[in-house]
Write an enzyme that holds these catalytic residues in place. Structure first.
Site, mmCIF file in Angstrom:
data_model
loop_
_atom_site.group_PDB
_atom_site.id
_atom_site.type_symbol
_atom_site.label_atom_id
_atom_site.label_comp_id
_atom_site.label_asym_id
_atom_site.label_seq_id
_atom_site.Cartn_x
_atom_site.Cartn_y
_atom_site.Cartn_z
ATOM 1 N N ARG A 65 0.774 -1.618 -0.091
ATOM 2 C CA ARG A 65 0.281 0.214 -0.292
ATOM 3 C C ARG A 65 1.112 0.912 -0.050
ATOM 4 O O ARG A 65 2.434 1.255 -0.078
ATOM 5 C CB ARG A 65 -1.016 0.502 0.981
ATOM 6 N N GLY A 67 2.198 5.002 1.224
ATOM 7 C CA GLY A 67 2.385 5.534 3.147
ATOM 8 C C GLY A 67 3.033 4.734 3.736
ATOM 9 O O GLY A 67 3.835 3.988 2.690
ATOM 10 N N VAL A 69 4.466 4.135 7.695
ATOM 11 C CA VAL A 69 4.236 3.379 8.904
ATOM 12 C C VAL A 69 3.632 3.325 9.821
ATOM 13 O O VAL A 69 3.257 4.905 10.395
ATOM 14 C CB VAL A 69 5.792 3.002 9.902
ATOM 15 N N HIS A 72 -2.278 -0.180 13.958
ATOM 16 C CA HIS A 72 -3.620 -0.804 14.406
ATOM 17 C C HIS A 72 -3.651 -0.971 15.432
ATOM 18 O O HIS A 72 -3.345 -2.436 15.278
ATOM 19 C CB HIS A 72 -4.076 -1.259 12.840
ATOM 20 N N GLY A 134 -4.458 5.004 3.320
ATOM 21 C CA GLY A 134 -3.244 4.136 2.779
ATOM 22 C C GLY A 134 -3.617 2.465 1.935
ATOM 23 O O GLY A 134 -4.559 2.182 2.403
ATOM 24 N N PHE A 146 -8.947 2.499 4.577
ATOM 25 C CA PHE A 146 -8.564 4.032 5.986
ATOM 26 C C PHE A 146 -8.791 3.536 7.111
ATOM 27 O O PHE A 146 -9.306 2.112 7.594
ATOM 28 C CB PHE A 146 -9.634 5.057 4.983
ATOM 29 N N ALA A 147 -8.239 4.096 8.269
ATOM 30 C CA ALA A 147 -7.916 3.215 9.886
ATOM 31 C C ALA A 147 -9.198 4.912 10.548
ATOM 32 O O ALA A 147 -8.229 5.752 10.787
ATOM 33 C CB ALA A 147 -6.900 2.993 10.576
ATOM 34 N N CYS A 163 3.210 7.630 10.268
ATOM 35 C CA CYS A 163 2.784 7.950 8.832
ATOM 36 C C CYS A 163 3.855 8.831 7.983
ATOM 37 O O CYS A 163 4.157 9.373 7.038
ATOM 38 C CB CYS A 163 1.308 8.890 8.100
#
EC number: 2.3.1.181
Length: 204
Positions: A65, A67, A69, A72, A134, A146-147, A163
């Site tokens: 992906r 982005g 680091v 999550h 990402g 997304f998160a 990020c």
């Protein structure tokens, strides 16, 4: 569009499900929206720098992906849209801006004003980053997504430059509203709002 709530799940298992759905969409199958929380994990994008991992004992999962680091974990609402972008303009930049716009309007509806920052993908409030984005594509079918920080423990972010940004503070919907929210409280709202928003702003 198929909407799948897969609950709290390990990163490898979520990736396996995404890959299965991507293959189906590539073969003309129905697009999908995965909603989930991850078990604690650090991931780093294809172009991410190890320099942004502050804890030498950390071994983030390298993923395909964009982005850098990120972390999550429980309390984050993770959304992975599996979309056929070949039928939606083949414009990855436009897709990223679409996800940002969706998040800004979603959060506004919850009573949290947020914004984007030129040159930085994601969504912020005045107190820090609220959502990270990402994405990856395989033959123009999207994966990852997304998160949104609903009520995560923010301490794990201190082990990285989120990020790739050393100055990046992290906030959440719960911190912004001053009350505890839960990921399960928002899944239905996201599921209901995403598809019409997609048809309006990123039509086939």
């Amino acid at each position: 569009m198929i909407c799948k709530d897969v609950g709290v799940i390990g990163y490898a298992e979520a990736l396996r499900i995404q890959e299965q759905l991507v293959a189906k969409v590539q073969q003309g199958g129905e697009e999908a929206l995965l909603l989930l929380e991850h078990l604690p994990v650090y991931t780093i994008g294809a172009g991410g720098s190890r320099d942004n991992v502050l804890d030498p004992e950390l071994e983030p999962v390298r993923v395909n992906r964009g982005g850098d680091v990120t972390y999550h974990g429980p309390g984050q609402l993770v959304c992975y849209p599996i979309l056929d972008l070949s039928r939606r303009g083949r414009d990855l930049h436009r897709y990223l801006r679409f996800l940002e716009r969706f998040l800004v309007e979603l959060c506004a509806g919850l009573g949290v004003a947020c914004h984007t920052v030129p040159g930085r993908t994601g969504v912020w409030t005045g107190n820090g980053k609220l959502a990270s984005i990402g994405v990856g594509v395989r033959r123009w079918v999207s994966m990852h997504g997304f998160a949104l920080n609903v009520s995560p423990d923010t301490a794990p972010f201190s082990r990285i430059n989120p990020c790739g940004m050393p100055d990046c503070r992290i906030t959440s919907l719960s911190l912004e509203l001053g009350e505890e929210l839960f990921v399960d409280d928002l899944k239905e709202t996201v599921a209901i709002r995403f598809q019409p928003f997609l048809h309006l702003h990123l039509p086939r």
